[in-house]
Motif scaffolding. Structure first.
Motif, PDB file in Angstrom:
ATOM      1  N   LEU A  59      -9.912  -9.368  -0.817  1.00 41.46           N
ATOM      2  CA  LEU A  59      -8.980  -8.246  -0.953  1.00 41.46           C
ATOM      3  C   LEU A  59      -9.736  -7.015  -1.443  1.00 41.46           C
ATOM      4  O   LEU A  59     -10.744  -7.128  -2.151  1.00 41.46           O
ATOM      5  N   THR A  60      -9.231  -5.846  -1.088  1.00 37.66           N
ATOM      6  CA  THR A  60      -9.819  -4.627  -1.648  1.00 37.66           C
ATOM      7  C   THR A  60      -9.560  -4.618  -3.149  1.00 37.66           C
ATOM      8  O   THR A  60      -8.642  -5.292  -3.641  1.00 37.66           O
ATOM      9  N   SER A  61     -10.346  -3.850  -3.880  1.00 39.40           N
ATOM     10  CA  SER A  61     -10.155  -3.824  -5.331  1.00 39.40           C
ATOM     11  C   SER A  61      -8.767  -3.295  -5.706  1.00 39.40           C
ATOM     12  O   SER A  61      -8.164  -3.769  -6.669  1.00 39.40           O
ATOM     13  N   ARG A  99       4.979  -0.962  -3.550  1.00 37.59           N
ATOM     14  CA  ARG A  99       4.452  -0.900  -2.183  1.00 37.59           C
ATOM     15  C   ARG A  99       3.028  -1.458  -2.153  1.00 37.59           C
ATOM     16  O   ARG A  99       2.665  -2.226  -1.255  1.00 37.59           O
ATOM     17  N   GLU A 100       2.231  -1.132  -3.150  1.00 38.74           N
ATOM     18  CA  GLU A 100       0.864  -1.651  -3.232  1.00 38.74           C
ATOM     19  C   GLU A 100       0.872  -3.171  -3.383  1.00 38.74           C
ATOM     20  O   GLU A 100       0.075  -3.874  -2.761  1.00 38.74           O
ATOM     21  N   VAL A 101       1.791  -3.705  -4.189  1.00 40.93           N
ATOM     22  CA  VAL A 101       1.904  -5.157  -4.345  1.00 40.93           C
ATOM     23  C   VAL A 101       2.326  -5.795  -3.020  1.00 40.93           C
ATOM     24  O   VAL A 101       1.769  -6.824  -2.622  1.00 40.93           O
ATOM     25  N   SER A 102       3.275  -5.197  -2.324  1.00 37.37           N
ATOM     26  CA  SER A 102       3.716  -5.740  -1.028  1.00 37.37           C
ATOM     27  C   SER A 102       2.569  -5.764  -0.022  1.00 37.37           C
ATOM     28  O   SER A 102       2.381  -6.753   0.695  1.00 37.37           O
ATOM     29  N   GLU A 103       1.792  -4.694   0.021  1.00 36.73           N
ATOM     30  CA  GLU A 103       0.642  -4.654   0.924  1.00 36.73           C
ATOM     31  C   GLU A 103      -0.402  -5.697   0.525  1.00 36.73           C
ATOM     32  O   GLU A 103      -1.019  -6.333   1.393  1.00 36.73           O
ATOM     33  N   ALA A 104      -0.593  -5.890  -0.762  1.00 41.68           N
ATOM     34  CA  ALA A 104      -1.549  -6.894  -1.246  1.00 41.68           C
ATOM     35  C   ALA A 104      -1.076  -8.301  -0.887  1.00 41.68           C
ATOM     36  O   ALA A 104      -1.884  -9.149  -0.493  1.00 41.68           O
ATOM     37  N   ALA A 162      -3.517  -4.750  -7.898  1.00 39.50           N
ATOM     38  CA  ALA A 162      -2.054  -4.799  -7.797  1.00 39.50           C
ATOM     39  C   ALA A 162      -1.542  -6.201  -8.095  1.00 39.50           C
ATOM     40  O   ALA A 162      -0.579  -6.372  -8.866  1.00 39.50           O
ATOM     41  N   LEU A 163      -2.192  -7.218  -7.518  1.00 39.04           N
ATOM     42  CA  LEU A 163      -1.755  -8.598  -7.760  1.00 39.04           C
ATOM     43  C   LEU A 163      -1.995  -9.013  -9.202  1.00 39.04           C
ATOM     44  O   LEU A 163      -1.134  -9.645  -9.822  1.00 39.04           O
ATOM     45  N   VAL A 164      -3.133  -8.661  -9.750  1.00 41.00           N
ATOM     46  CA  VAL A 164      -3.434  -9.020 -11.135  1.00 41.00           C
ATOM     47  C   VAL A 164      -2.465  -8.319 -12.078  1.00 41.00           C
ATOM     48  O   VAL A 164      -1.953  -8.936 -13.014  1.00 41.00           O
TER      49      VAL A 164
END
Length: 181
Positions: free
Chosen positions: A61-63, A157-162, A68-70
């Protein structure tokens, strides 16, 4: 091990780094029947897969997506705090730096039932959740709510993309259950 969903895979993988063998609830049988010599199975096998998923997601995953997930799902206090701070620096908003940081921190550590640490150790002091404390310029509450809403939408949105990117990685590894329950 096959996960039921991408979220369960992410949560288990992120929790794997905080798991130790110091005890706790252990309902798995100590002796596994029909165990093949040298085979890793049961909870040890599941833990190994969780660790592998952690490594795979972290490396692929990108940083920004990893952060976002962390920030959203990790139970590792130090990693979560660092990821939250990196996410706060990346947020684009007309709000001031302090407001953005508070909005991101309270998103990552939402107010939970039984606040003040009674049911969760990941609860901030009550003052953190008061939006009026985030802005020293006396902006109207409607402005503060609009800023907070925009920041949270961007974070989600960042979490959804992640999660979508993680889903692709886990699908390649064939680690997500594809059958409907």
């Amino acid at each position: 091990m096959i996960y039921q969903s991408v979220i369960s895979a992410v949560v288990r993988a992120l929790a794997a780094e905080t798991i130790n063998s110091a005890g706790g609830c252990d309902f798995d049988a100590k002796v596994q029947q029909a165990r093949i010599p040298g085979e890793i199975s049961g909870k040890e096998g599941a833990f190994l897969v969780d660790c592998m998923v952690f490594g795979r997601l972290h490396s692929q995953l990108t940083s920004a997506k990893w952060d976002a997930l962390v920030s959203k799902y990790s139970t590792h206090a130090d990693r979560k705090r660092e990821a939250v701070l990196r996410m706060a620096k990346a947020v684009q908003s007309p709000a001031g730096k302090r407001f953005i940081e508070c909005a991101v921190v309270t998103w990552a550590y939402p107010k939970l039932p039984g606040a003040e640490g009674k049911r969760s150790t990941s609860v901030l002091p009550a003052g953190w959740y008061e939006m009026a404390n985030w802005d020293d310029d006396g902006k109207p509450e409607s402005t503060l709510r609009r800023w907070r809403g925009g920041i949270r939408r961007d974070l989600e949105r960042e979490v959804s993309e992640a999660l979508e990117a993680a889903q692709e990685i886990l699908d390649i590894e064939e680690l997500i259950c594809s059958e409907a329950a």
